[in-house]
Scaffold this active site. Structure first.
Site, PDB file in Angstrom:
ATOM      1  N   ARG A  77       5.373  19.198 -46.113  1.00  0.00           N
ATOM      2  CA  ARG A  77       4.773  17.570 -45.866  1.00  0.00           C
ATOM      3  C   ARG A  77       3.798  17.287 -46.906  1.00  0.00           C
ATOM      4  NH1 ARG A  77      -0.287  15.646 -42.757  1.00  0.00           N
ATOM      5  NH2 ARG A  77      -0.224  13.815 -42.944  1.00  0.00           N
ATOM      6  N   HIS A 121      -1.614   8.597 -47.883  1.00  0.00           N
ATOM      7  CA  HIS A 121      -2.689   9.537 -47.468  1.00  0.00           C
ATOM      8  C   HIS A 121      -3.904   9.204 -48.359  1.00  0.00           C
ATOM      9  CE1 HIS A 121      -3.397  13.959 -46.058  1.00  0.00           C
ATOM     10  NE2 HIS A 121      -4.618  13.538 -46.543  1.00  0.00           N
ATOM     11  N   GLU A 166      -4.025   9.843 -40.522  1.00  0.00           N
ATOM     12  CA  GLU A 166      -5.398   9.698 -40.078  1.00  0.00           C
ATOM     13  C   GLU A 166      -5.900   8.189 -40.383  1.00  0.00           C
ATOM     14  OE1 GLU A 166      -7.495  12.888 -41.872  1.00  0.00           O
ATOM     15  OE2 GLU A 166      -6.323  14.446 -40.633  1.00  0.00           O
ATOM     16  N   ASN A 295      -2.917  15.663 -36.138  1.00  0.00           N
ATOM     17  CA  ASN A 295      -3.774  16.689 -36.882  1.00  0.00           C
ATOM     18  C   ASN A 295      -4.816  17.070 -36.108  1.00  0.00           C
ATOM     19  OD1 ASN A 295      -2.036  15.895 -38.982  1.00  0.00           O
ATOM     20  ND2 ASN A 295      -3.404  14.906 -40.328  1.00  0.00           N
ATOM     21  N   GLU A 365      -1.202  18.722 -39.207  1.00  0.00           N
ATOM     22  CA  GLU A 365      -1.918  19.443 -39.971  1.00  0.00           C
ATOM     23  C   GLU A 365      -2.940  20.250 -38.901  1.00  0.00           C
ATOM     24  OE1 GLU A 365      -4.944  17.437 -42.174  1.00  0.00           O
ATOM     25  OE2 GLU A 365      -3.180  16.103 -43.023  1.00  0.00           O
TER      26      GLU A 365
HETATM   27  O1  IFM Z   1      -8.007  17.644 -46.502  1.00  0.00           O
HETATM   28  C1  IFM Z   1      -8.183  16.980 -45.423  1.00  0.00           C
HETATM   29  C2  IFM Z   1      -6.611  16.126 -45.386  1.00  0.00           C
HETATM   30  O2  IFM Z   1      -6.502  15.446 -46.430  1.00  0.00           O
HETATM   31  C3  IFM Z   1      -6.649  15.126 -44.015  1.00  0.00           C
HETATM   32  N1  IFM Z   1      -6.943  16.018 -42.788  1.00  0.00           N
HETATM   33  C4  IFM Z   1      -8.063  16.773 -42.841  1.00  0.00           C
HETATM   34  C5  IFM Z   1      -7.957  17.736 -44.238  1.00  0.00           C
HETATM   35  C6  IFM Z   1      -9.281  18.644 -44.102  1.00  0.00           C
HETATM   36  O3  IFM Z   1     -10.504  17.957 -44.025  1.00  0.00           O
END
Ligand code: IFM
Length: 455
Positions: A77, A121, A166, A295, A365
């Site tokens: 990903r 992102h 997110e 995530n 994630e």
């Molecule tokens: O690094 C970040 C990512 O870009 C988005 N989710 C959380 C990760 C850790 O903070």
């Protein structure tokens, strides 16, 4: 626990994001994103760094693809940097940007790794921020246009798509606390950004569906297990508020087509949403998706109290809930200060499943930052990260055993990278990166995963 404890089709992948790894920020026609501008502002990034070089992945993608394939990952990903495709967020796609992602997807496919692309992102073209960014409805329309170009140009080599990563962070860290780009603190109006991001998701989904009928499209939310510190009414209300703003404000419109009335009320934004979040918007936002990405990193335990939520001395990332305290339970935490709570992964999976019982779910994630020490022999014995991942893989297995529709798990992150406001001072990688030489060295956690995937 063994690989065979998970079902055959269960996808195990790894994840990264464009600005965190690519570098080459001024090459091949890329425009500035809000993160270029933000990182260059004095005092906002812990170590004063930028993502200008990061992991130099733009020039080393072949090597990085070989690395993940050798570790045995089935899927990767990554995210597409919008300003590589449209330098100022509008107009015809930049061939050099398209070419980079096409070569990346092709080399993944050649090595049997399935590409999963995230369209957003966090690297919004700066030119669009100058026109209001996500506080402006027009940005959602621009995002749809960009997504259509990407679908047209890359939809033959990429089938799995995530519209947003997110949106809570983009809205509330970007426009409320100001800890993330663009670094604004507009209070409750930051929720307007949340609506425009979700509208952007709905429009991008529509574009992908129209142009690429075989595409599998989802979106990714960062969900938290939220617990009240005690059983007083005030603590229960604190938990309702934080769950509302972190989870339900995003889950409910996407999965049910409604915004939670109590959250809009906490924010004092009921009237704005009544006027601006039209039925048509909500129909688009809640159009069927093929999967939801979650995530998951940690749990919040909260109490009523006078200390502001979010970092001390800064505006709150939880507008309307400033009188909520985040409480330490005394459980171990990672280098980010995030409590390690694998059971919370089951809580958030159940939370999403309750709203959409048929929908496939993916952990898009999960991972942890710890300080790493390079031993004399060059090895990195990251026992804490290995244990963190092992315990969360076990939670994923529990979800599968409980017949929850969890279909895959992506480790954050393939390699150490530029951790936003923390710069290079936080390492999430299972592969160590020496930023002086760009040498990649798999850590013990990477060897553990490779062994797990082989077994
Ligand atoms: O690094 C970040 C990512 O870009 C988005 N989710 C959380 C990760 C850790 O903070």
């Amino acid at each position: 626990m063994r690989r065979s404890d998970l079902p055959d089709g269960f996808v195990i992948g790894t994840a990264t994001a464009s600005y965190q790894i690519e570098g080459a920020t001024r090459e091949a026609g890329r425009g500035d994103s809000i993160w270029d501008t933000f990182a260059r502002s004095p005092g906002v990034i812990a170590d004063g760094s930028t993502g200008d070089v990061a992991d130099d992945h733009f020039h080393r993608s072949e090597e990085d693809v070989a690395l993940m394939a050798d570790l045995g990952f089935q899927a990767y990903r990554f995210s597409i940097a919008w300003p590589r495709i449209q330098a100022d967020g509008t107009g015809a796609p930049n061939p050099a940007g398209i070419d980079f992602y096409r070569r990346l997807a092709e080399s993944l496919l050649e090595r049997g790794v399935t590409p999963w692309a995230t369209l957003y992102h966090w690297d919004l073209p700066q030119a669009l921020e100058d026109r209001g960014g996500w506080l402006s409805r027009d940005t959602a329309l621009r995002f749809a246009d960009y997504s259509a170009h990407v679908a047209e140009q890359l939809g033959d080599v990429i089938t799995d798509w995530i519209t947003l990563n997110e949106p809570w962070c983009s809205s509330f860290l970007g426009y409320a606390s100001g800890h993330h780009a663009p670094g604004l603190s507009v209070g409750s109006a930051s929720a307007h950004a949340a609506h425009h991001l979700l509208l952007g998701h709905g429009l991008a989904l529509e574009a992908l569906r129209g142009l690429r009928p075989n595409a599998r499209v989802g979106t990714t939310l960062n969900l938290y297990a939220v617990e009240p510190a005690g059983d007083s009414e005030a603590d229960l209300d604190a938990a309702r508020r934080i769950d509302g703003l972190s989870n339900r404000l995003f889950l409910e419109p996407v999965l049910r087509g409604v915004y939670p009335a109590d959250v809009l009320d906490d924010l004092g934004e009921t009237d704005w949403f009544a006027e601006n979040a039209t039925d048509d918007d909500l129909r688009r936002i809640s159009a069927p998706i093929d999967f939801l990405g979650i995530n998951y990193y940690s749990r919040h335990t909260v109490a009523a109290g006078s200390a502001p939520a979010g970092a001390a001395g800064s505006a709150s990332a939880y507008p309307g809930s400033e009188h909520v305290r985040f409480v330490s339970t005394g459980a171990p935490v990672t280098r980010m200060g995030w409590e390690i709570h694998p059971d919370g992964m089951l809580d958030v999976i159940r939370m999403a499943h309750a709203l959409a019982p048929e929908l496939p779910l993916f952990i898009t994630e999960n991972g942890a930052a710890f300080d790493d020490h390079v031993e004399a022999d060059g090895g990195i014995d990251d026992a804490e990260r290995t244990e963190y991942l092992r315990s969360h893989f076990a939670a994923a297995r529990e979800a599968v055993d409980a017949n929850l529709p969890l279909r895959g798990f992506f480790v954050w992150s393939l390699m150490d990278n530029w951790e936003w406001a923390w710069g290079y001072s936080r390492r999430f990688g299972i592969v160590h990166v020496d930023y002086e030489t760009q040498k990649r060295t798999p850590k013990r956690s990477a060897h553990w995963i490779a062994e797990f995937l082989r077994a």
